[in-house]
Design an enzyme around this catalytic site. Structure first.
Site, PDB file in Angstrom:
ATOM      1  N   GLY A  12       0.839  -1.200   0.000  1.00  0.00           N
ATOM      2  CA  GLY A  12       0.000   0.000   0.000  1.00  0.00           C
ATOM      3  C   GLY A  12       0.868   1.241   0.000  1.00  0.00           C
ATOM      4  N   ALA A  13       1.005   1.846  -1.190  1.00  0.00           N
ATOM      5  CA  ALA A  13       1.937   2.972  -1.325  1.00  0.00           C
ATOM      6  C   ALA A  13       1.217   4.312  -1.237  1.00  0.00           C
ATOM      7  CB  ALA A  13       2.700   2.838  -2.645  1.00  0.00           C
ATOM      8  N   LYS A  56      -5.939   0.965   2.890  1.00  0.00           N
ATOM      9  CA  LYS A  56      -7.142   1.450   3.564  1.00  0.00           C
ATOM     10  C   LYS A  56      -7.915   0.272   4.153  1.00  0.00           C
ATOM     11  CE  LYS A  56      -6.710   5.768   2.456  1.00  0.00           C
ATOM     12  NZ  LYS A  56      -6.435   6.752   3.499  1.00  0.00           N
ATOM     13  N   LYS A  60      -6.758   5.562  19.539  1.00  0.00           N
ATOM     14  CA  LYS A  60      -6.543   6.111  18.186  1.00  0.00           C
ATOM     15  C   LYS A  60      -7.885   6.253  17.464  1.00  0.00           C
ATOM     16  CE  LYS A  60      -4.569   7.322  14.306  1.00  0.00           C
ATOM     17  NZ  LYS A  60      -4.039   6.438  13.293  1.00  0.00           N
ATOM     18  N   ASN A  96      -9.375   9.594  15.813  1.00  0.00           N
ATOM     19  CA  ASN A  96      -9.819   9.659  14.423  1.00  0.00           C
ATOM     20  C   ASN A  96     -11.273  10.149  14.330  1.00  0.00           C
ATOM     21  OD1 ASN A  96      -7.855   6.819  13.553  1.00  0.00           O
ATOM     22  ND2 ASN A  96      -7.609   8.844  12.672  1.00  0.00           N
TER      23      ASN A  96
HETATM   24  O1  PAF Z   1      -6.421   9.244   9.520  1.00  0.00           O
HETATM   25  C1  PAF Z   1      -5.578  10.141   9.706  1.00  0.00           C
HETATM   26  O2  PAF Z   1      -5.601  11.194   9.068  1.00  0.00           O
HETATM   27  C2  PAF Z   1      -4.458   9.861  10.709  1.00  0.00           C
HETATM   28  O3  PAF Z   1      -4.789   8.674  11.403  1.00  0.00           O
HETATM   29  C3  PAF Z   1      -4.121  10.961  11.701  1.00  0.00           C
HETATM   30  C4  PAF Z   1      -3.068  10.457  12.675  1.00  0.00           C
HETATM   31  C5  PAF Z   1      -5.351  11.398  12.437  1.00  0.00           C
HETATM   32  C6  PAF Z   1      -3.409  12.130  11.045  1.00  0.00           C
HETATM   33  O4  PAF Z   1      -4.120  12.848  10.144  1.00  0.00           O
END
Ligand code: PAF
Length: 306
Positions: A7-8, A76, A177, A181
């Protein structure tokens, strides 16, 4: 070491470049325009005012990951299954597979498909592609991981200049996280603004806090205790990544499907099962999906293209 990146996109290219610049043998699996650009001019990383060219190999062929000591999956969330099927036959015995993806269930999904233990990695990096084979770093870049082999990976990454912490409670880390997000990604996607500008607007920090509270109520009902420090992370991201547009905003901008179903949408579907109301997350999910329908070009992404 041989490090393969599946995934680039902006995440895969950033870490691929960092490890190549640190002297590792790096191969990136991406789409044809990316592969052509990298084969001609290398992988360019713009960071801290510098333009660094990393020597990497790039290919559209997933079998090129063969012999890798570490495989980093950076596709993704919606492309995880396909990516897992593509890499599974080529994973070397004893190679460490990492999932550097948003969302809380990708490592588990990859593990089921590949039949290998997959270490979930929590990624905090602000980066975006400014052209095929050119990635710009906007802030942070630190990683958190846990699981068998985590210490070994963390040592290799830290030596390469990628700050990596090992965590015991992986679910708390993944959920923290996810909450971050949820609080920032859709706002950047809907407003089209970078984090610094969003947080400077009246009422926006409070909105971020309320989105996070809803998401945390779901985490708590599922028995995951996310440390309160998550609110501090949400407050500091608009400072440490001021110029960054979320990956959700970047996807919308390119006319690609977003990961919203794995972010706020994940909260909405889990909340529904638990009988919890999460009206802000529901609204944001609907708004991003509506914007997505208006912007999607081909209706699907390619697992290796992000
Ligand atoms: O999805 C994103 O954009 C990233 O996980 C993060 C760390 C919030 C940075 O934009």
């Amino acid at each position: 070491m041989k490090i393969a990146v599946m995934g680039a996109g902006a995440v895969g290219c950033y870490y691929g470049a960092m490890f190549a610049l640190a002297g590792h043998e790096v191969v990136l699996i991406g789409r044809a325009p990316f592969v052509d650009a990298v084969s001609q001019s290398g992988l360019t990383l713009e960071k801290g005012g510098e333009r660094l060219v990393a020597k990497v190999r790039a290919s559209t062929d997933p079998s090129m990951i063969r012999g890798a000591d570490i495989v980093m999956v950076c596709v993704k969330s919606g492309d995880t299954r396909e990516a897992g099927q593509q890499i599974a036959p080529h994973l070397a015995l004893g190679c460490i597979v990492l999932s550097l993806q948003n969302g809380v269930s990708n490592a588990e999904t990859l593990g089921q498909i590949t039949g290998r233990p997959v270490l979930p990695v929590v990624v905090y990096v602000a980066s975006h592609m400014i052209g095929p084979g050119v990635v710009r770093h906007e802030g942070r870049g630190d990683l958190e991981l846990s699981g068998q082999g985590a210490e070994v990976v963390a040592d290799i990454f830290n030596v390469a200049g990628v700050e990596t912490r090992v965590f015991d409670d992986v679910m708390a880390s993944l959920w923290a996280k996810l909450v971050v997000n949820c609080a920032i990604n859709p706002l950047s996607a809907i407003t089209g603004l970078p984090y610094g500008k969003i947080a400077a607007q009246e009422g926006m920090p409070e909105l971020m806090r309320d989105i996070a509270r809803e998401a945390l109520s779901v985490a708590q009902a599922e028995g995951v205790s996310v440390p309160d420090a998550v609110f501090e992370t949400i407050r500091t991201i608009p400072v440490t990544m001021a110029g960054q547009h979320s990956s959700t905003a970047q996807d919308l901008g390119r006319g690609k499907p977003t990961e919203i179903d794995y972010l706020n949408g994940e909260i909405v579907s889990r909340a529904a099962k638990l009988g919890i109301d999460v009206p802000i997350n529901r609204t944001l999910t609907l708004l991003v999906k509506s914007a997505e329908r208006g912007s999607t070009v081909d209706g699907k992404t390619n697992s290796i293209g992000q």
